[in-house]
Motif scaffolding. Structure first.
Motif, PDB file in Angstrom:
ATOM      1  N   THR A  75       0.859  -1.180   0.000  1.00  0.00           N
ATOM      2  CA  THR A  75       0.000   0.000   0.000  1.00  0.00           C
ATOM      3  C   THR A  75       0.897   1.232   0.000  1.00  0.00           C
ATOM      4  O   THR A  75       2.058   1.168   0.446  1.00  0.00           O
ATOM      5  CB  THR A  75      -0.913   0.038   1.243  1.00  0.00           C
ATOM      6  N   GLN A  76       0.324   2.306  -0.520  1.00  0.00           N
ATOM      7  CA  GLN A  76       1.064   3.561  -0.530  1.00  0.00           C
ATOM      8  C   GLN A  76       0.182   4.664   0.041  1.00  0.00           C
ATOM      9  O   GLN A  76      -1.030   4.688  -0.193  1.00  0.00           O
ATOM     10  CB  GLN A  76       1.497   3.936  -1.948  1.00  0.00           C
ATOM     11  N   THR A  85       5.517   3.622   1.372  1.00  0.00           N
ATOM     12  CA  THR A  85       5.146   2.320   0.801  1.00  0.00           C
ATOM     13  C   THR A  85       5.324   1.238   1.868  1.00  0.00           C
ATOM     14  O   THR A  85       6.385   1.133   2.484  1.00  0.00           O
ATOM     15  CB  THR A  85       6.028   1.973  -0.408  1.00  0.00           C
ATOM     16  N   THR A  86       4.249   0.465   2.084  1.00  0.00           N
ATOM     17  CA  THR A  86       4.251  -0.539   3.149  1.00  0.00           C
ATOM     18  C   THR A  86       3.885  -1.908   2.573  1.00  0.00           C
ATOM     19  O   THR A  86       2.925  -2.021   1.801  1.00  0.00           O
ATOM     20  CB  THR A  86       3.243  -0.179   4.255  1.00  0.00           C
ATOM     21  N   TYR A  87       4.650  -2.921   2.949  1.00  0.00           N
ATOM     22  CA  TYR A  87       4.362  -4.294   2.510  1.00  0.00           C
ATOM     23  C   TYR A  87       3.378  -4.954   3.463  1.00  0.00           C
ATOM     24  O   TYR A  87       3.440  -4.774   4.680  1.00  0.00           O
ATOM     25  CB  TYR A  87       5.653  -5.125   2.481  1.00  0.00           C
ATOM     26  N   HIS A  88       2.433  -5.763   2.882  1.00  0.00           N
ATOM     27  CA  HIS A  88       1.462  -6.500   3.672  1.00  0.00           C
ATOM     28  C   HIS A  88       1.452  -7.952   3.224  1.00  0.00           C
ATOM     29  O   HIS A  88       1.428  -8.228   2.019  1.00  0.00           O
ATOM     30  CB  HIS A  88       0.054  -5.925   3.500  1.00  0.00           C
ATOM     31  N   MET A  92      -5.378  -7.084   2.048  1.00  0.00           N
ATOM     32  CA  MET A  92      -6.542  -6.455   2.674  1.00  0.00           C
ATOM     33  C   MET A  92      -6.305  -6.196   4.166  1.00  0.00           C
ATOM     34  O   MET A  92      -7.205  -5.738   4.863  1.00  0.00           O
ATOM     35  CB  MET A  92      -7.777  -7.354   2.510  1.00  0.00           C
ATOM     36  N   GLY A  93      -5.113  -6.551   4.669  1.00  0.00           N
ATOM     37  CA  GLY A  93      -4.827  -6.398   6.087  1.00  0.00           C
ATOM     38  C   GLY A  93      -4.820  -7.735   6.797  1.00  0.00           C
ATOM     39  O   GLY A  93      -5.441  -8.700   6.353  1.00  0.00           O
ATOM     40  N   ASN A  94      -4.135  -7.813   7.929  1.00  0.00           N
ATOM     41  CA  ASN A  94      -3.969  -9.083   8.621  1.00  0.00           C
ATOM     42  C   ASN A  94      -5.248  -9.612   9.249  1.00  0.00           C
ATOM     43  O   ASN A  94      -5.324 -10.778   9.628  1.00  0.00           O
ATOM     44  CB  ASN A  94      -2.887  -8.950   9.698  1.00  0.00           C
TER      45      ASN A  94
END
Length: 550
Positions: A75-76, A85-88, A92-94
């Protein structure tokens, strides 16, 4: 499913009133289903939701996670004028994530489904890709199907799903979309064109009925959306350590003696309830109290040599469990009371309980020396002695002569030496089976090629025993004729008993060998003892000094 074009078909009551209430209440829970086209298209999907997502999910009809969503991604966002910028792991989220991953490659590779890796590792499941299964195993290594994976269907055993939910504390959401087309006009449907929604507890459904304006050959269609959100059980139901229920802790009692009236006296095999040499539980039976069983108790284990090994003094199941047994007794098997409770799974203790008998006599001398005197002692029972003699003889022969007298068995026959035994019953079938195995080991596995090479000239069409006889003559083995006669008689007994209809010729060879068919275990014991003598005589002539003899 109702007949197409019927009123029940278009109203989809089978989905709303039958399928929806069953979701989350049956042993096998669908996680993904995709089937049909016209006139019925049906899709079921699933997801894992956190508490907040679960609350929102029951407030609307749309799916909270679409097929194909939930893969790793980024996501940005902008923060203080900078793009972040974040990696998941799940895009859709944990707390909103798939439990089934749908893999689609746009025709470049066949589509398939995977189960969530955390679920697979949580239960330590084995993956059988050829059969499309994820497997757990019981205490004896038997398969338990946990997940069934197909390109258009994934189902999972409900117990394992609920345990996983308890561990991760996530809700399980099940989504359904069912579309049906009918030639029934909308005006003939009660209520005509309409939309209806209902919600009750953890389930909701919506049905829309209208004209099939864009689809030829159909007058009406119905769309049903269903949603079920199953909350996680409490953490204590997680099913793995430290919350795993220990089924093997259930106690089973065994007969340990008889009272003054001759009635059997039982006591639990739970080691925690037994006395020992360190002062535990004064007055209770000792951990090393011998318990006795009919030999039939071992039949189950001999029948599955790929799973169980009945060795001298030991019963083993794969790498799962092992228990010391006393199988050097002539007509009984003995196990120490504490070992029954400590080393055998609960289901196995129930099996042994069926064959439990009151004690008569004591444990074997072999077991006494091993268990109480810590002495290394060779077996005494003729079947165990034969196994050891045959194995050691074959190894020493090849070491001395550079070639094997008995060829190694194929994979299909690899169990033979471990299942040669004194029959556990008096049945003709088990007697014939043991004669067949003994003949295979001593005659069928002879290395005919090497024997022929070393025996000198042979008659045309000479078989294994003729080649062995010629080899004995060429090597000046004085006792060769006696051994050949025994092996010929054994082969005849096998042929007349297992290979042909029994008759007078069978009775004749049985009488010649001195076998009483009324006591078939004793008959096999006699054959084993003669085979042991034959191997030892051959050892003295051909393997001098290779191994000391008792």
């Amino acid at each position: 499913m109702p007949k197409p074009d019927s009123l029940e078909f278009i109203l989809q009551r089978d989905i709303i009133e039958t399928m929806l209430p069953c979701l989350g209440n049956e042993q096998w829970q669908p996680l993904y289903l995709s089937s049909g086209n016209y006139p019925h298209r049906f899709t079921l999907w699933s997801a894992l939701l956190g508490d907040e997502e679960a609350k929102r999910a029951l407030e609307h009809d749309s799916w909270d996670l679409l097929i194909g969503d939930g893969k790793p991604g980024f996501t940005q966002r902008w923060s203080d004028g900078k793009e972040m910028t974040t990696y998941h792991r799940f895009d859709m989220g944990n707390t909103l994530r798939p439990i089934v991953l749908y893999r689609h490659f746009h025709g470049a590779f066949p589509q398939y489904c995977e189960i969530d890796e955390e679920f697979r590792l949580y239960h330590d499941l084995a993956e059988d890709k050829a059969r499309g299964l994820l497997l757990d195993f019981d205490s004896s290594g038997r398969e338990i199907e946990v997940v069934r994976l197909g390109p258009r269907e994934v189902t999972a055993r409900l117990q394992y799903l609920r345990q996983f939910q308890a561990g991760v504390q996530l809700h399980l959401a099940i989504f359904i979309e069912s579309v049906r087309y009918s030639k029934l006009p909308v005006k003939d449907v009660p209520g005509g064109r309409h939309e209806k929604t209902e919600r009750k507890d953890d389930r909701r459904w919506r049905r829309y009925i209208g004209e099939a304006q864009m689809v030829e050959d159909y007058e009406s269609f119905s769309l049903v959306n269903c949603k079920v959100v199953l909350p996680p059980p409490p953490l204590e139901k997680a099913g793995i350590w430290p919350f795993k229920k220990d089924d093997d802790s259930r106690t089973v009692s065994f007969i340990i003696k008889v009272d003054q009236n001759g009635d059997p006296v039982e006591h639990t095999s739970d080691p925690a309830a037994l006395s020992n040499n360190f002062g535990a539980n004064p007055g209770a039976p000792h951990y090393l109290t011998p318990v006795f069983f009919r030999r039939e108790v071992l039949q189950k284990y001999f029948a599955e040599p790929n799973r169980y090994t009945v060795a001298d003094g030991q019963l083993t199941c794969l790498g799962l469990w092992s228990c010391q047994i006393d199988n050097n007794l002539p007509d009984r098997v003995s196990v120490f009371l504490g070992d029954l409770g400590r080393d055998l799974p609960y289901e196995e203790r129930l099996h042994w309980r069926q064959f439990n008998v009151s004690p008569e006599g004591g444990i074997s001398e072999i077991n006494f020396r091993r268990s109480f005197l810590a002495q290394f002692t060779d077996p005494q029972a003729s079947d165990l002695v034969f196994r050891q003699e045959y194995t050691d003889f074959g190894h020493d022969w090849e070491k001395v002569h550079g070639w094997p007298l008995f060829l190694p068995p194929s994979a299909a026959d690899s169990h033979l030496i471990d299942t040669v035994r004194i029959p556990t019953t008096n049945s003709q079938t088990e007697f014939d089976e043991q004669v067949l195995q003994l003949a295979k080991l001593l005659v069928g596995f002879l290395n005919e090629k090497e024997l022929a090479f070393r025996a000198g000239p042979l008659e045309e069409g000479a078989k294994g025993l003729s080649k062995l006889e010629s080899y004995f003559e060429a090597t000046k083995f004085a006792d060769g004729k006696t051994i050949i006669q025994f092996l010929r008689d054994l082969q005849t007994l096998r042929s007349k008993g297992s290979g042909h209809k029994k008759g007078s010729s069978y009775d004749a060879i049985v009488a010649k060998l001195g076998i009483n068919l009324a006591r078939k275990p004793d008959g096999v014991r006699k054959l084993l003892e003669e085979a042991i003598i034959a191997l030892r005589i051959m050892r003295r002539h051909y393997l001098k000094g290779s191994k000391s003899q008792p």
